[in-house]
Design an enzyme around this catalytic site. Structure first.
Site, PDB file in Angstrom:
ATOM      1  N   CYS A  42      29.014  98.220 -37.728  1.00 39.29           N
ATOM      2  CA  CYS A  42      29.197  96.799 -38.018  1.00 39.29           C
ATOM      3  C   CYS A  42      30.168  96.151 -37.041  1.00 39.29           C
ATOM      4  O   CYS A  42      30.908  96.819 -36.315  1.00 39.29           O
ATOM      5  CB  CYS A  42      29.760  96.603 -39.431  1.00 39.29           C
ATOM      6  N   CYS A  73      24.024  97.162 -38.507  1.00 41.11           N
ATOM      7  CA  CYS A  73      24.074  96.517 -39.824  1.00 41.11           C
ATOM      8  C   CYS A  73      23.091  95.352 -39.863  1.00 41.11           C
ATOM      9  O   CYS A  73      23.020  94.545 -38.930  1.00 41.11           O
ATOM     10  CB  CYS A  73      25.493  96.031 -40.098  1.00 41.11           C
ATOM     11  N   ASP A 476      41.399  71.692  -3.312  1.00 40.01           N
ATOM     12  CA  ASP A 476      41.326  70.461  -4.096  1.00 40.01           C
ATOM     13  C   ASP A 476      42.723  69.873  -4.282  1.00 40.01           C
ATOM     14  O   ASP A 476      43.620  70.516  -4.841  1.00 40.01           O
ATOM     15  CB  ASP A 476      40.694  70.752  -5.445  1.00 40.01           C
TER      16      ASP A 476
END
Length: 537
Positions: A42, A73, A476
């Site tokens: 699970c 599961c 930038d």
């Protein structure tokens, strides 16, 4: 809690059990719990009765649990968990570990698969090593062979198609990567002890007969959905995208910029997926269920045959597989207010690259206008049940065939025309893969060889289309201003402490409020001249 790339033998079992006990969504997909008394594995968020500590075994990957004979599961559905990012720090990790993670990335990325599938031999050739060497380092890193890892990925993809669609089993087998229905059935029964048809009867799929397919996908908190959807709202192209605010209205981007940002609730768009020789077109819709730490994905029935690809692209678009604990550990001190920010992706790398070129040295609003005109002129019409969605983004072939006069009438200048034609030809001929499975350094180099595409644009495409978490447009000026430096070299030096998460640092820097500064990069892509153009403009 755990080393993000630890082997199953060194997982901190007590910490894993505590996360399981509290259903802590921050660890969803980071490990899986196998219960020896039931033979089931699970997710940490599973709401079944807490198993006894002595009956629990913990695995980093689903493939490791399945290799030990455990079945997934049916309640928490491991195939819906966020994927482990597995990003290596290129300056510190050993070469074998990086190579194994690159191989796993190729297996996990459907867009990187060839017609023969992502077999170990094909992946080894792609990475420039022998098949034997790849198997050795892969097993050392993940505890399973590449074939076992691939088999688990295919079976979980098939399980999702069985549960969420009414596709015939033949199409399920092919869409999930199996060469034949016989091999698919044999692998499914061998691994899960259940016939695929029996699983569908037990699950009761809701898709099919023209109805939309509904899928829930988990993400790890914290996550700022309004910032993410706001980013897309400011860039939405008419006919292709629609972002709805909390009041049910579609906000008009660019109007009343000083007004408070609306609370966004839904993103919808059209898309096209090529699977082998077939092309599938349709729409998807995304909403957030913050109480459950889940994204709700609705997909048109026409895209059911390529659902694994659509899910992978939707995950990338909203960056729900990011690991915020690892990212924030590197960035929180420098950017304390950006823990919930993610890097916006795309469902179509070519589309993103075209929009990046169109956005060079103009505002977001102007780039959106040009993009909308391009869609209207060269995009194919499509019928959808969602208001405002009636066009597909133009194909590479359509843009490559467009005349200079036709593009010029849309307001696209000659320099951008040349860049668009070169980009479209490279994509149409298959010379420029623009997806998360592409080789990042070679793709960046190939982009910069095209006319009109500079370093900023290539890094921006790498950040959003290639899903490279370490992209960094150092030139930038807006980014430099946010970092308090004045040169690209200084910005690059300042960023070294944030590797390999510099893409996330860029988003956080753009998000920070700083004075307006014009960008210095001649080909700055998809960002206006103000440094707050990221998620807050």
């Amino acid at each position: 809690m755990t080393n993000a790339n630890a082997s199953p033998d060194v997982l901190e079992s007590d910490a894993c059990y505590l996360a399981l006990k509290t259903h802590d969504a921050r660890f969803d997909g980071s490990f899986f719990t196998a219960v020896t008394s039931t033979g089931i594995y699970c997710r940490p968020v599973c709401r079944v009765k807490l198993p006894r500590r002595e009956n629990c075994r913990f695995f980093r990957h689903a493939a490791q649990a399945e290799a030990e004979g455990f079945r997934p599961c049916l309640r928490c559905r491991p195939e819906l968990a966020p994927r482990p990012m597995g990003t290596a720090n290129w300056s510190t990790e050993d070469a074998s570990r990086i190579l194994a993670q690159q191989a796993a990335r190729l297996i996990d990325e459907p867009d990187a698969w060839t017609d023969e599938g992502p077999g170990a031999a094909q992946i080894a050739a792609r990475l420039g090593v022998s098949d034997r060497h790849l198997r050795r380092i892969f097993e050392a890193q993940f505890g399973v062979s590449p074939l076992q890892y691939l088999q688990t990925r295919r079976l979980l993809a098939a399980k999702q198609l069985i549960a969420d669609t009414r596709l015939p089993m033949t199409q399920v087998a092919l869409a999930s990567g199996f060469a034949s229905v016989r091999r698919f059935n044999a692998a499914f029964v061998e691994h899960y002890g259940l016939n695929p048809s029996a699983l569908r009867r037990a699950g009761g799929a809701e898709g099919g007969d023209g109805r939309a397919i509904e899928v829930r996908l988990g993400f790890r908190p914290p996550y700022d959905p309004n910032a993410m959807l706001g980013f897309f709202a400011r860039r939405a192209l008419r006919g292709v995208e629609s972002i709805t605010a909390e009041d049910g209205k579609v906000p008009t981007a660019g109007k009343n910029a000083k007004a408070p940002a609306p609370a966004f609730t839904r993103l919808a768009r059209t898309l096209r997926v090529q699977h082998g020789a077939q092309v599938h077109a349709g729409w998807l819709q995304l909403r957030f269920d913050m109480a459950r730490e889940q994204m709700l994905l609705s997909v048109s029935d026409s895209l059911a045959p390529v659902l694994p690809v659509v899910i992978s692209r939707a995950r990338a678009m909203l960056d729900i597989d990011a690991d915020p604990m690892a990212i924030n550990a590197a960035l929180h001190e420098a950017f304390p207010h950006g823990d919930g920010l993610r890097v916006p992706g795309t469902v179509d790398g070519f589309e993103l690259a075209v929009r990046a070129v169109l956005g060079q040295q103009i505002t977001v609003a102007a780039a959106r206008t040009l993009g909308s005109r391009l869609v209207e002129a060269f995009g194919e019409p499509i019928a959808t049940p969602i208001d405002g969605l009636d066009r597909l983004f133009p194909t590479p072939a359509a843009i490559a065939a467009a005349s200079g006069d036709a593009l010029g009438q849309l307001g696209i200048v000659r320099q951008r025309q040349a860049a668009l034609h070169a980009l479209a030809r490279a994509a149409a001929e298959g010379r420029l893969p623009l997806h998360a499975g592409a080789d990042v350094p070679s793709t960046i180099a190939a982009l910069q060889e095209l006319p009109g595409i500079g370093a900023w644009t290539a890094q921006y495409i790498a950040m959003r289309a290639l899903r490279w978490p370490d992209a960094f447009p150092a030139g930038d000026v807006a980014l430099q201003k946010a970092l308090g430096v004045s040169t690209a070299r200084a910005a690059s030096e300042a960023s070294q402490a944030w590797r390999p998460w510099r893409s996330y640092a860029v988003l956080r820097a753009w998000h920070a409020p700083v004075p307006s500064t014009p960008s210095a990069e001649p080909t700055a892509a998809d960002i206006p001249s103000t440094p707050t153009a990221g998620l807050t403009a």
